[in-house]
Enzyme design. Structure first.
Site, PDB file in Angstrom:
ATOM      1  N   CYS A 107       0.887  -1.153   0.000  1.00 11.60           N
ATOM      2  CA  CYS A 107       0.000   0.000   0.000  1.00 11.60           C
ATOM      3  C   CYS A 107       0.925   1.202   0.000  1.00 11.60           C
ATOM      4  CB  CYS A 107      -0.918   0.042   1.224  1.00 11.60           C
ATOM      5  SG  CYS A 107      -1.824   1.606   1.294  1.00 11.60           S
ATOM      6  N   CYS A 110      -0.471   4.233   2.473  1.00 12.35           N
ATOM      7  CA  CYS A 110      -0.417   4.095   3.937  1.00 12.35           C
ATOM      8  C   CYS A 110      -0.142   2.637   4.299  1.00 12.35           C
ATOM      9  CB  CYS A 110      -1.680   4.630   4.586  1.00 12.35           C
ATOM     10  SG  CYS A 110      -3.216   4.172   3.766  1.00 12.35           S
ATOM     11  N   SER A 111      -1.142   1.914   4.758  1.00 10.23           N
ATOM     12  CA  SER A 111      -0.873   0.536   5.179  1.00 10.23           C
ATOM     13  C   SER A 111      -2.104  -0.338   4.996  1.00 10.23           C
ATOM     14  CB  SER A 111      -0.442   0.528   6.645  1.00 10.23           C
ATOM     15  OG  SER A 111      -1.447   1.126   7.434  1.00 10.23           O
ATOM     16  N   CYS A 112      -2.903  -0.087   3.954  1.00  8.82           N
ATOM     17  CA  CYS A 112      -4.105  -0.886   3.720  1.00  8.82           C
ATOM     18  C   CYS A 112      -3.704  -2.352   3.543  1.00  8.82           C
ATOM     19  CB  CYS A 112      -4.855  -0.378   2.493  1.00  8.82           C
ATOM     20  SG  CYS A 112      -5.384   1.334   2.691  1.00  8.82           S
TER      21      CYS A 112
HETATM   22 FE    FE Z   1      -3.278   2.213   2.920  1.00 12.63          FE
END
Ligand code: FE
Length: 205
Positions: A107, A110-112
């Protein structure tokens, strides 16, 4: 940077992280929780419980070709058949590794991450280094995980978003023809479903 508190945005992520840390500190100060217990809990969701769901999906796809077809055509529904659905797993796409193709998930924003099938993302998945370099130098990043992708194999990087989350379907290892679905589940690592590892091996008895 846009500071909207949109779910999944960097601002929302860091805000949530700060809140959690504040709550953890208060509870620790009051002697209500042991920080070691919190670490254990996070480890459990990051490494134990979470990715076991994804491993069950992979093992079923390996042993049931009709399920695999459903999984590749409508991953959200096929994953829900096994009871895994909900928050951060509403729109899933499964990408299949083949002899000629290797898939990696990142991602960049961000950190999906697909929570229902993989649990909580590992720290490195959220790092700026991984997010930036997975796109610009995927083979270099994979090498750092000890994964050498042969020249003839294409590496495809999938950028996960809040709307769409991916899961890699690794290849079934050789020598596992006699193993049942449950035994196969044990062979599927979290990292293989993110795509930072490629080869899975049949454990020796
Ligand atoms: Fe994300």
């Amino acid at each position: 940077m846009n500071m909207d508190a949109k779910s999944g945005s960097p601002a929302a992520q860091s805000d949530a992280a700060l809140r959690i840390r504040a709550i953890e500190e208060i509870l620790t100060e009051k002697g209500l929780i042991d920080p070691k217990a919190v670490d254990l809990l996070v480890d459990t969701f990051e490494n134990q419980i979470g990715p076991r769901n994804g491993a069950k999906v992979v093992a079923k796809a390996w042993t049931d070709s009709e399920y695999k077809q459903r999984l590749l055509s409508d991953a959200t529904a096929a994953i829900a058949e096994l009871g895994f659905s909900g928050l951060q797993g509403e729109n899933m796409v499964v990408v299949e590794n083949t002899d000629r193709l290797h898939n990696v998930i990142v991602c960049t924003l961000c950190s999906c991450y697909p929570w229902p099938t993989l649990g909580l993302p590992p720290v490195w998945y959220k790092s700026a280094a991984y997010r930036a370099r997975a796109i610009s130098d995927p083979r270099g990043v994979l090498r750092e995980f000890g994964t050498e992708i042969p020249e003839g194999v294409e590496v495809r990087v999938w950028d996960t978003t809040a709307e769409l989350r991916y899961l890699v379907l690794p290849q079934r290892p050789a020598g596992t023809e006699t193993m049942n679905e449950e035994e196969l589940t044990e062979l599927v690592s979290r990292d293989s479903m993110i795509g930072v590892t490629r080869e899975l091996t049949a454990k020796q008895p």
